[in-house]
Scaffold this active site. Sequence first.
Site, PDB file in Angstrom:
ATOM      1  N   CYS A 168       0.805  -1.222   0.000  1.00 21.36           N
ATOM      2  CA  CYS A 168       0.000   0.000   0.000  1.00 21.36           C
ATOM      3  C   CYS A 168       0.838   1.273   0.000  1.00 21.36           C
ATOM      4  O   CYS A 168       0.287   2.373  -0.004  1.00 21.36           O
ATOM      5  CB  CYS A 168      -0.955  -0.005   1.186  1.00 21.36           C
ATOM      6  SG  CYS A 168      -2.095  -1.406   1.140  1.00 21.36           S
ATOM      7  N   HIS A 308      -2.103   8.355   5.939  1.00 15.46           N
ATOM      8  CA  HIS A 308      -2.458   7.048   5.378  1.00 15.46           C
ATOM      9  C   HIS A 308      -3.881   6.710   5.801  1.00 15.46           C
ATOM     10  O   HIS A 308      -4.672   6.242   4.981  1.00 15.46           O
ATOM     11  CB  HIS A 308      -1.453   6.003   5.856  1.00 15.46           C
ATOM     12  CG  HIS A 308      -1.577   4.683   5.180  1.00 15.46           C
ATOM     13  ND1 HIS A 308      -1.588   4.537   3.808  1.00 15.46           N
ATOM     14  CD2 HIS A 308      -1.686   3.421   5.692  1.00 15.46           C
ATOM     15  CE1 HIS A 308      -1.699   3.264   3.493  1.00 15.46           C
ATOM     16  NE2 HIS A 308      -1.767   2.566   4.621  1.00 15.46           N
ATOM     17  N   GLU A 319      -0.393   5.756  13.593  1.00 16.42           N
ATOM     18  CA  GLU A 319      -0.037   6.909  12.772  1.00 16.42           C
ATOM     19  C   GLU A 319      -0.256   8.207  13.544  1.00 16.42           C
ATOM     20  O   GLU A 319       0.587   9.117  13.505  1.00 16.42           O
ATOM     21  CB  GLU A 319      -0.846   6.926  11.479  1.00 16.42           C
ATOM     22  CG  GLU A 319      -0.427   8.053  10.541  1.00 16.42           C
ATOM     23  CD  GLU A 319      -1.109   8.008   9.193  1.00 16.42           C
ATOM     24  OE1 GLU A 319      -0.613   8.681   8.257  1.00 16.42           O
ATOM     25  OE2 GLU A 319      -2.138   7.307   9.049  1.00 16.42           O
ATOM     26  N   PHE A 401       1.799  -3.493   3.870  1.00 14.84           N
ATOM     27  CA  PHE A 401       2.121  -4.821   4.389  1.00 14.84           C
ATOM     28  C   PHE A 401       3.607  -5.101   4.162  1.00 14.84           C
ATOM     29  O   PHE A 401       4.200  -4.641   3.186  1.00 14.84           O
ATOM     30  CB  PHE A 401       1.284  -5.883   3.680  1.00 14.84           C
ATOM     31  CG  PHE A 401      -0.149  -5.963   4.158  1.00 14.84           C
ATOM     32  CD1 PHE A 401      -0.611  -5.197   5.208  1.00 14.84           C
ATOM     33  CD2 PHE A 401      -1.028  -6.834   3.552  1.00 14.84           C
ATOM     34  CE1 PHE A 401      -1.920  -5.280   5.647  1.00 14.84           C
ATOM     35  CE2 PHE A 401      -2.352  -6.933   3.978  1.00 14.84           C
ATOM     36  CZ  PHE A 401      -2.791  -6.162   5.027  1.00 14.84           C
TER      37      PHE A 401
END
Length: 413
Positions: A168, A308, A319, A401
Amino acid sequence: MTTGRSYGAADVAVTGVGLVTPAGIGVAENWTRIRNAEPTAVTDPSLAGLQVDIACRVSGFDAARELGRRKAWRLDRYVQLALVAAREAVTDSGLSPGDWDGARVAVVLGNALGGTTTYEEQTRRLVEDGPDQVSPMLVPMSAVNMVSGYVAMEFGATGPNLVTATACASGTTAVGTARDLLRSGACDVVITGGTESSITPTIVSGFARMGALSRRTGSPAAASRPFDADRDGFVIAEGAGVLVLERTADARARGARIRARISGYGASADAHHATAPDPQGTGAERAIRAALSDAEVLPDEIDHVNAHGTSTQLNDLIEAQVLGRVLGRQATVTSNKGVTGHSLGAAGAIEAAFTVLTVQEGEVPPTANLDSVAPSVDVDVVAKTPRKQSIKAALTNSFGFGGQNAVLVVTAA
């Protein structure tokens, strides 16, 4: 902002932007829907019978109309989306492929999963109808590298050509890699970004079995809710975002409109877990600090963060904690995924494009579906309505990932 810093001589200019996402086909339509915080998730008939049957698709996309029937037939949807976005970006840049030296034009695109739609369909044919019914186009339609190859063919770009695959973070990695190619002198123009179209029964089932997807199947529009106290997973999406990059001096010399600049890039690995982020966020923090250092920007000079912000419990919490440690609360934060869903390898490029527009327009789009900020999220997340703001420097984060992290610093032109 503490200084009137002009940023580094290694900045590159964003002269073109193209978007094909669930929020619309084209930059104008996308920006309107993002500003209005209108979610795009709906029940998806192709996922009927699965544990999770909601997704964010690009509505109204007709590949035959956009690309011509003959060309569209030979391409998986992830390539079709990228070609349409790339056409818009190149047109927006004011460059003419008929006039440029193709050997000085590079293509760097991010993608995570390749042509999964084609692969699943051809696997079905193999099982049901036998090997003689498998398409001879299976490999060129499904291989992850082919999107950059087809974009190069479209524009006569014969310079460096590659695909970045960092889950991602792929789209963000692509933009950072493109910037490095320009800085090295390997090319003069880069068509860069990311694309993904993997809303297939097998892929969705895999994510659902992991517990990564929202289970709000009864109210899909409310399912993707980054940083919200009631978030329960992401909504899978598709889309493509493409930028045209040039060295700033070159863009100015030809009188180009510079939308914004890519001034810093940082990357890191968590080296922690296949799918879960480092619980301390140390890898994400390293990537952010590396991007700031690369841009020669101090933490308190960051005005805005395009997060994100996946709408998963762990990602949003970690985050937010990292942003608090590095930046404090002075930067506004938004996540576009409340509108667009999570387009995997395309997400970083799409969000880089939205960050460019945010810097250029001086307006932060709200995070859709944010009704109650989670108590553990101690950052200034913009919600409900757009917020006017002068932005000289912004971050955009992507985490994937495998613990792969990529961060860009976007600065005003």
